[in-house]
Design a protein around this motif. Structure first.
Motif, PDB file in Angstrom:
ATOM      1  N   GLU A   1      20.248 116.000  77.716  1.00 23.58           N
ATOM      2  CA  GLU A   1      20.461 114.659  78.260  1.00 23.58           C
ATOM      3  C   GLU A   1      21.950 114.318  78.140  1.00 23.58           C
ATOM      4  OE1 GLU A   1      17.543 111.762  77.180  1.00 23.58           O
ATOM      5  OE2 GLU A   1      18.030 110.987  79.169  1.00 23.58           O
ATOM      6  N   PRO A   2      22.612 114.024  79.247  1.00 20.14           N
ATOM      7  CA  PRO A   2      24.063 113.774  79.169  1.00 20.14           C
ATOM      8  C   PRO A   2      24.371 112.476  78.445  1.00 20.14           C
ATOM      9  CG  PRO A   2      23.256 113.378  81.382  1.00 20.14           C
ATOM     10  CD  PRO A   2      22.109 113.932  80.612  1.00 20.14           C
ATOM     11  N   PRO A   3      25.341 112.458  77.549  1.00 24.36           N
ATOM     12  CA  PRO A   3      25.722 111.212  76.862  1.00 24.36           C
ATOM     13  C   PRO A   3      26.500 110.309  77.816  1.00 24.36           C
ATOM     14  CG  PRO A   3      27.188 112.986  76.197  1.00 24.36           C
ATOM     15  CD  PRO A   3      26.193 113.592  77.140  1.00 24.36           C
ATOM     16  N   LEU A   4      26.624 109.029  77.417  1.00 20.77           N
ATOM     17  CA  LEU A   4      27.397 108.073  78.223  1.00 20.77           C
ATOM     18  C   LEU A   4      28.876 108.353  77.993  1.00 20.77           C
ATOM     19  CD1 LEU A   4      26.851 105.657  80.120  1.00 20.77           C
ATOM     20  CD2 LEU A   4      27.078 104.182  78.132  1.00 20.77           C
ATOM     21  N   LEU A   5      29.533 108.984  78.982  1.00 19.68           N
ATOM     22  CA  LEU A   5      30.926 109.400  78.819  1.00 19.68           C
ATOM     23  C   LEU A   5      31.867 108.254  79.139  1.00 19.68           C
ATOM     24  CD1 LEU A   5      30.647 112.806  80.694  1.00 19.68           C
ATOM     25  CD2 LEU A   5      30.865 112.493  78.217  1.00 19.68           C
ATOM     26  N   GLN A   6      32.860 108.031  78.246  1.00 16.65           N
ATOM     27  CA  GLN A   6      33.853 107.001  78.509  1.00 16.65           C
ATOM     28  C   GLN A   6      34.823 107.515  79.566  1.00 16.65           C
ATOM     29  OE1 GLN A   6      34.147 103.862  77.409  1.00 16.65           O
ATOM     30  NE2 GLN A   6      32.163 104.118  76.414  1.00 16.65           N
ATOM     31  N   LEU A   7      35.022 106.741  80.614  1.00 16.23           N
ATOM     32  CA  LEU A   7      36.017 107.089  81.620  1.00 16.23           C
ATOM     33  C   LEU A   7      37.201 106.150  81.440  1.00 16.23           C
ATOM     34  CD1 LEU A   7      33.513 107.396  84.574  1.00 16.23           C
ATOM     35  CD2 LEU A   7      34.325 109.207  83.067  1.00 16.23           C
ATOM     36  N   GLU A   8      38.106 106.106  82.405  1.00 13.06           N
ATOM     37  CA  GLU A   8      39.274 105.227  82.250  1.00 13.06           C
ATOM     38  C   GLU A   8      38.857 103.755  82.256  1.00 13.06           C
ATOM     39  OE1 GLU A   8      38.819 105.216  86.674  1.00 13.06           O
ATOM     40  OE2 GLU A   8      38.345 106.527  84.985  1.00 13.06           O
ATOM     41  N   GLY A   9      39.590 102.925  81.510  1.00 12.33           N
ATOM     42  CA  GLY A   9      39.276 101.496  81.428  1.00 12.33           C
ATOM     43  C   GLY A   9      37.980 101.275  80.670  1.00 12.33           C
ATOM     44  N   GLU A  10      37.151 100.322  81.183  1.00 14.55           N
ATOM     45  CA  GLU A  10      35.880 100.066  80.495  1.00 14.55           C
ATOM     46  C   GLU A  10      34.748 100.822  81.159  1.00 14.55           C
ATOM     47  OE1 GLU A  10      35.238  95.724  80.314  1.00 14.55           O
ATOM     48  OE2 GLU A  10      35.905  95.762  82.396  1.00 14.55           O
ATOM     49  N   ARG A  11      35.072 101.777  81.971  1.00 11.94           N
ATOM     50  CA  ARG A  11      34.004 102.456  82.696  1.00 11.94           C
ATOM     51  C   ARG A  11      33.344 103.541  81.857  1.00 11.94           C
ATOM     52  NH1 ARG A  11      34.026 103.411  88.743  1.00 11.94           N
ATOM     53  NH2 ARG A  11      31.917 102.891  88.131  1.00 11.94           N
ATOM     54  N   ALA A  12      32.099 103.768  82.106  1.00 12.79           N
ATOM     55  CA  ALA A  12      31.378 104.845  81.447  1.00 12.79           C
ATOM     56  C   ALA A  12      30.266 105.307  82.371  1.00 12.79           C
ATOM     57  CB  ALA A  12      30.790 104.369  80.115  1.00 12.79           C
ATOM     58  N   ALA A  13      29.939 106.601  82.332  1.00 15.07           N
ATOM     59  CA  ALA A  13      28.847 107.111  83.155  1.00 15.07           C
ATOM     60  C   ALA A  13      28.187 108.262  82.417  1.00 15.07           C
ATOM     61  CB  ALA A  13      29.367 107.583  84.519  1.00 15.07           C
TER      62      ALA A  13
END
Lengths: 342, 322
Positions: free
Chosen positions: B302-314
């Motif tokens: 199960e993929p974890p919630l990855l932090q992207l740039e800024g406040e984004r996560a996917a």
């Protein structure tokens, strides 16, 4: 902020008129049913097979002249439309004919006995309603619990018993007595012979006589109320507005009392008003078993003779009772549930 | 900014005859004062369950783990008295389908003043009536409508009554659970205007739950997208709507054709299949069976919630891949 929605509120006068027209339509409907019963009551007893004079006479009349005399006395020699007009006129003025057995006006017989039956069936219905609704409520709140299973099982068992049989068992146990236990209650009748029925002692005596029959009818009626209350409360308990009430911070007791139980009582109201209408039919077997001189016993005796005009009279009163009770149920429902008014 | 609502690692599972049913699995949500947070997802993704846990309204069969804090107080462990005091006065809920959420046999006035009477003692009847009238005015209804029964109101009016009721005890946090679902588009826009206006005027925090991502994009500051009980994408409303990273969000935003985009209008992209049965979640990514971009790696874990740039996560291992 959005603009104020312009939706004129219904003026109170118009709302009152809505309820009045609701009442009017229900009263009119009840009146129509009553007229229909009046007509039906006349023809029902005329389409019975056989000659009324011969059936009623049961071989008492030896000659044609005697038969003719009988027919003339009771107006049976007149044409059907003529009889009908006489019947309607008499009924409207309170003349229901004369009993063949007692030789007194039927209206007198009925009014004499109506009170007894109303006392018997009325108090059992009220008791059954109060206890049944309470049992149903507790059962629904503890659905599947020991109380719920016990109450549902036992009320259903009582419901499936014929009431005369239940009455006989109660007489055997509590009136006759088993083994060393003496009988506590009388086996039948409404008064003791040596007590004045219009004194305080007489009232207590009547209550003592009515204990077993009222108990029997209460037990027999109980299941209907408890099961209807239980199922309608279970329906309500799944409703979203109860979640709203809980979210508002109400205590569970208040959520149940103010919201769930109040709304679940609506179907029970209808049921109780309608069963109040079955005063006569409910009383026939029980009054016979306990020999209580009420309308039920009167009808039962009239059937065995047959006492033609007494039957016609009790039929009319019974039907009027059902119609009246239905009307009361409708009007009460209109007060309790704003949705049916519009 | 104060945290009005803080859900940390919240999991909810319902006890059913076929065993536990995990409806929410490890969700974090924070709502600050003056902020509108949206939660999007299909039916059955756990978003309404999440709303009910905020005031501990979930059914008895549900078990909740993690922490739920409303105005700094732990909702899951507090006593019944404290919980009742917090309900409606601290945080209130605008329920979906206001016809069923209002008691059909009580007048609007009584249903609103009931909340006030529970939480405030010693207020005179006249003062309460005045307040109910003012509340109705605040949501754009004539005060005289307080004498109406719910069935005498239109769907939009009932939803306004529900919002007025939610404001009755001046809560700091409002949860709106599908507030516009049963309404037509014009009324939907009015109700959303009303809600976002209230957040601005009153400075309350709001969590709006909806299946309609376009609704959330208009009124929310931040949006969380849920799938099968987990958050699969989060970020600012505009970013999530206009540049979705997770394939599920992409499908969700593609399901609503945009005005001025003829291509999307003639071919609204849907998503085949149904959400998975929470009792039989697939191994690996729970979206994998419906995902158009699925590869073998997706089914491993199960993929974890990855932090992207800024406040984004996917929560997608293929984020950033072409």
């Amino acid at each position: 902020m959005t603009a104020v929605v312009t939706n004129a509120p219904a003026p109170p006068v118009a709302r009152r008129r809505t309820y009045l027209s609701y009442v009017g339509s229900k009263v009119l409907g009840a009146f129509g049913s009553l007229c229909f019963v009046l007509v039906l009551n006349f023809f029902l007893f005329r389409v019975l097979p056989g000659d009324p004079a011969r059936t009623l006479g049961r071989g008492r009349f030896r000659t044609e002249a005697q038969l003719e005399a009988f027919r003339h006395t009771y107006g049976l020699d007149q044409s059907l439309p003529h009889q009908f007009v006489t019947y309607v006129g008499n009924t409207l003025t309170g003349h229901l004919g004369v009993s063949l057995r007692y030789r007194v006006p039927v209206s007198e017989l009925i009014s004499e006995r109506l009170g007894t039956t109303l006392l018997l069936v009325g108090s059992s219905t009220i008791l059954a309603m109060v206890i049944g609704v309470y049992i149903g409520m507790i059962g629904a709140w503890n659905r599947g619990g020991p109380f719920d299973r016990f109450s549902t099982g036992s009320t259903l068992t009582l419901y499936s018993m014929p009431e005369w049989w239940l009455g006989l068992i109660l007489i055997a146990v509590f009136a006759v007595g088993i083994g060393p236990f003496p009988g506590l209650f009388p086996t039948g009748g409404l008064h003791s012979l040596d007590v004045d029925p219009n004194s305080l002692q007489g009232w207590i005596d009547t209550a003592w006589h009515l204990t077993l029959p009222v108990l029997t009818l209460t037990l027999a009626f109980l299941a209907e109320y408890s099961l209807v209350m239980r199922s309608s409360l279970l329906d309500e308990l799944g409703e979203d507005y109860l979640t709203t009430a809980r979210a508002k911070g109400l205590r569970d007791v208040d959520v149940r009392r103010r919201h769930a139980a109040r709304n679940a009582l609506l179907p029970t109201t209808t049921l109780s008003a309608i069963s109040l209408g079955y005063v006569v039919s409910g009383a026939i077997t029980i009054e016979t078993v306990f020999s209580i001189p009420g309308l039920g016993l009167l009808a039962q005796e009239a059937l065995s003779i047959p006492d033609y005009w007494v039957l016609q009279g009790t039929f009319l009163v019974a039907a009027a009772g059902v119609i009246l009770a239905n009307l009361i149920a409708n009007l009460l429902y209109g007060v309790l549930d704003p949705r049916v008014r519009s | 900014m104060t945290e009005l609502l803080a859900l940390r690692d919240v999991s909810v599972s319902y006890g059913t005859l076929d065993g536990p049913l995990p409806a929410v699995r490890g969700v974090d949500v924070v709502v600050h004062a003056g902020e509108v947070v949206g939660v999007a997802g299909e039916s059955g993704c756990g978003k309404s369950t999440l709303a009910s846990t905020v005031l501990r309204l979930q059914p008895k069969s549900a078990t909740v783990s993690g922490t739920v804090e409303v105005l700094g107080a732990d909702v899951l462990t507090m006593g019944w008295g404290d919980l009742r005091a917090l309900r409606w006065a601290g945080a209130s809920i605008v329920f979906q389908g206001a016809l069923h959420s209002l008691n059909p046999v009580h007048r609007v006035e009584r249903q609103i003043d009931e909340a006030i009477r529970v939480h405030e003692s010693g207020v005179s009847d006249d003062a309460i009536e005045e307040r109910v009238g003012a509340l109705l005015e605040q949501v754009g209804l004539p005060p005289a409508r307080m004498r109406a029964y719910p069935h005498q109101l239109s769907g939009g009016q009932r939803q306004r009554v529900m919002i007025a009721m939610a404001l009755a005890c001046r809560p700091s946090l409002i949860i709106a659970d599908e507030p516009t679902t049963a309404l037509d588009v014009m009324v939907q826009a009015q109700i959303l205007d009303l809600l976002s206006g209230l957040v601005k005027d009153l400075g309350v925090g709001m969590m709006i739950i909806s299946h309609d991502l376009s609704v959330l994009a208009d009124v929310c500051d931040r949006v969380l997208v849920m799938y099968a009980g987990r958050i699969v994408e989060s970020g600012s409303a505009q970013q999530v709507f206009s540049d979705p990273q997770h394939p599920y969000t992409r499908a969700l935003s593609g399901a609503f054709p945009r005005i001025g985009d003829p291509a999307a209008r003639y071919a609204p992209t849907g998503l085949a299949g149904d959400p998975p049965d929470p009792r039989e979640l697939p191994t690996g990514c729970s979206f994998a069976p419906r995902c158009p971009r699925v590869v073998d790696r997706c089914r491993e874990a199960e993929p974890p919630l990855l932090q992207l740039e800024g406040e984004r996560a996917a929560a997608c291992i293929r984020v950033g891949e072409p």
